[in-house]
Design a protein around this motif. Structure first.
Motif, PDB file in Angstrom:
ATOM      1  N   ASP A 192       9.875 -24.247  36.264  1.00 27.97           N
ATOM      2  CA  ASP A 192       9.269 -24.840  35.069  1.00 27.97           C
ATOM      3  C   ASP A 192       9.707 -24.151  33.786  1.00 27.97           C
ATOM      4  OD1 ASP A 192       7.678 -26.768  36.461  1.00 27.97           O
ATOM      5  OD2 ASP A 192       6.329 -25.140  37.048  1.00 27.97           O
ATOM      6  N   VAL A 193      10.155 -22.899  33.898  1.00 26.73           N
ATOM      7  CA  VAL A 193      10.599 -22.180  32.695  1.00 26.73           C
ATOM      8  C   VAL A 193      12.111 -22.002  32.685  1.00 26.73           C
ATOM      9  CG1 VAL A 193       8.395 -21.016  32.325  1.00 26.73           C
ATOM     10  CG2 VAL A 193      10.106 -19.947  33.803  1.00 26.73           C
ATOM     11  N   GLY A 194      12.794 -22.773  33.517  1.00 30.08           N
ATOM     12  CA  GLY A 194      14.249 -22.779  33.482  1.00 30.08           C
ATOM     13  C   GLY A 194      14.739 -23.618  32.309  1.00 30.08           C
ATOM     14  N   ASP A 195      15.865 -23.253  31.743  1.00 26.62           N
ATOM     15  CA  ASP A 195      16.507 -24.025  30.677  1.00 26.62           C
ATOM     16  C   ASP A 195      15.666 -24.097  29.399  1.00 26.62           C
ATOM     17  OD1 ASP A 195      18.800 -25.395  29.855  1.00 26.62           O
ATOM     18  OD2 ASP A 195      17.853 -27.346  30.154  1.00 26.62           O
ATOM     19  N   ILE A 196      14.843 -23.073  29.150  1.00 31.11           N
ATOM     20  CA  ILE A 196      14.075 -23.053  27.888  1.00 31.11           C
ATOM     21  C   ILE A 196      14.412 -21.836  27.038  1.00 31.11           C
ATOM     22  CG2 ILE A 196      12.155 -24.331  28.918  1.00 31.11           C
ATOM     23  CD1 ILE A 196      10.543 -21.689  28.850  1.00 31.11           C
ATOM     24  N   LEU A 197      15.184 -20.893  27.585  1.00 29.54           N
ATOM     25  CA  LEU A 197      15.497 -19.660  26.869  1.00 29.54           C
ATOM     26  C   LEU A 197      16.116 -19.933  25.503  1.00 29.54           C
ATOM     27  CD1 LEU A 197      15.781 -16.510  27.009  1.00 29.54           C
ATOM     28  CD2 LEU A 197      18.051 -16.895  27.985  1.00 29.54           C
ATOM     29  N   HIS A 198      16.979 -20.944  25.428  1.00 26.43           N
ATOM     30  CA  HIS A 198      17.735 -21.211  24.209  1.00 26.43           C
ATOM     31  C   HIS A 198      17.055 -22.228  23.292  1.00 26.43           C
ATOM     32  CE1 HIS A 198      18.699 -24.399  27.020  1.00 26.43           C
ATOM     33  NE2 HIS A 198      19.100 -25.143  26.010  1.00 26.43           N
ATOM     34  N   ARG A 199      15.905 -22.724  23.679  1.00 30.83           N
ATOM     35  CA  ARG A 199      15.263 -23.779  22.894  1.00 30.83           C
ATOM     36  C   ARG A 199      14.270 -23.211  21.882  1.00 30.83           C
ATOM     37  NH1 ARG A 199      13.956 -28.411  27.504  1.00 30.83           N
ATOM     38  NH2 ARG A 199      16.130 -28.727  28.153  1.00 30.83           N
ATOM     39  N   GLY A 200      14.292 -23.770  20.689  1.00 23.05           N
ATOM     40  CA  GLY A 200      13.329 -23.372  19.675  1.00 23.05           C
ATOM     41  C   GLY A 200      11.966 -23.964  19.959  1.00 23.05           C
TER      42      GLY A 200
END
Length: 318
Positions: A55-63
């Protein structure tokens, strides 16, 4: 243990990085994580979602914050807090992590004083939390402002024009100060420092006398109205002057590498504090070390303003 996470107040780049770090480290260490949608309002309404690694994958780079944020006046009354506590107990949440600014800290403190184990991370682009050298999103916001000022300078130079650029910061001039220095501004107007329009005009004139083809003035929103300042500059100097309010674009975009790493380090510290039985604390960074203080201690201290950096800015603009 069951760990809840919410983001509150204005969003800032890097909040997702912090959520990701807290969630993944907690799960790896055998804990359960529950995301709380829409801040304290969602807490009062029981908007809970279990979070898994994916669920927290692919959010590191998102504002922004994928948990979303919402300001809530109801929460600051005892009835609202009791509703929130009831939902926490019903969901068997043992610890609550709050990511936000000083208003969010006050909400977390209110819950802590009513027996809830709370922990805070500084998520605000204003960099106006005590006992931390930086807040999540500040570095990204400054870089965005600098990039936009560079673009404004291009068109200002083409027209021999002075530009007044208004940035966020109602009670804090940190974005204006840091972006102004990085952009070579002729003057920086902040709520922390008294200023007068005549000195600003003199700074602009000195630049033109040295052969500059543009003027750049950076104004924190808490220090004055950009459009009014621009009109007064044009009136006094007879130089064409335009104002630009950068607005909420400063909150958006992908977080910088610094904010991603910084938020991840603080997320790790939160889990360490939870496992060591140290609630009621706010995590920060001091001299590049991740530290923690009590929430009450942080709220009782006014954030330091870097007057030395302001002096440097003035000297560089001469």
């Amino acid at each position: 243990m069951n760990i809840g996470i919410l983001t509150s107040g204005g969003d800032s780049q890097g909040m997702n990085s912090a959520i990701r770090a807290i969630t993944r480290i907690a799960i790896i260490k055998g804990h359960n994580v529950i995301g709380i949608k829409k801040g304290f309002q969602g807490l009062m309404n029981g908007l809970f979602v279990p979070l898994a690694l994916r669920d927290v994958g692919d959010i590191l780079h998102r504002g922004g914050t994928f948990l979303q944020s919402e300001r809530s006046s109801d929460f600051y009354f005892p009835e609202g807090q009791e509703r929130a506590i009831a939902h926490l107990k019903e969901a068997n949440i043992d610890h609550l992590v709050v990511i936000g600014g000083d208003g969010s800290y006050r909400g977390a403190l209110a819950l802590y004083q009513k027996g809830i184990n709370t922990y805070c991370l500084p998520g605000t682009i204003d960099n106006d939390i005590a006992f931390t050298d930086y807040t999540i999103g500040f570095d990204t916001a400054v870089n965005i402002v600098v990039s936009l000022i560079n673009k404004i300078r291009d068109t200002s130079t083409s027209h021999d024009r002075t530009s007044v650029i208004m940035v966020m910061g109602k009670g804090s001039g940190n974005i204006a100060l840091h972006s102004g220095i990085a952009s070579g501004a002729d003057a920086i107007i902040l709520p922390e420092v008294p200023w007068n329009i005549e000195e600003v005009c003199q700074s602009i004139k000195k630049g033109y006398d040295r052969g500059k083809r543009h003027g750049i003035i950076v104004v924190a929103e808490g220090a004055g109205c950009g459009s009014q300042i621009a009109k007064e500059i044009e009136k006094r100097t007879r130089l064409e002057t335009r104002s630009t309010n950068l607005g909420h674009v400063q909150r958006g975009g992908s977080p910088s590498a610094f904010d991603r790493i910084f938020a991840s380090r603080m997320g790790d510290k939160i889990i360490e504090c939870i496992e060591n039985g140290i609630p009621g604390i706010a995590v920060g960074i001091e001299k590049n070390e991740i530290t923690y203080r009590t929430i009450q201690e942080v709220l009782n201290k006014k954030p330091d303003f870097n007057y030395k950096l302001y002096e440097i800015a003035n000297n560089l603009s001469q």
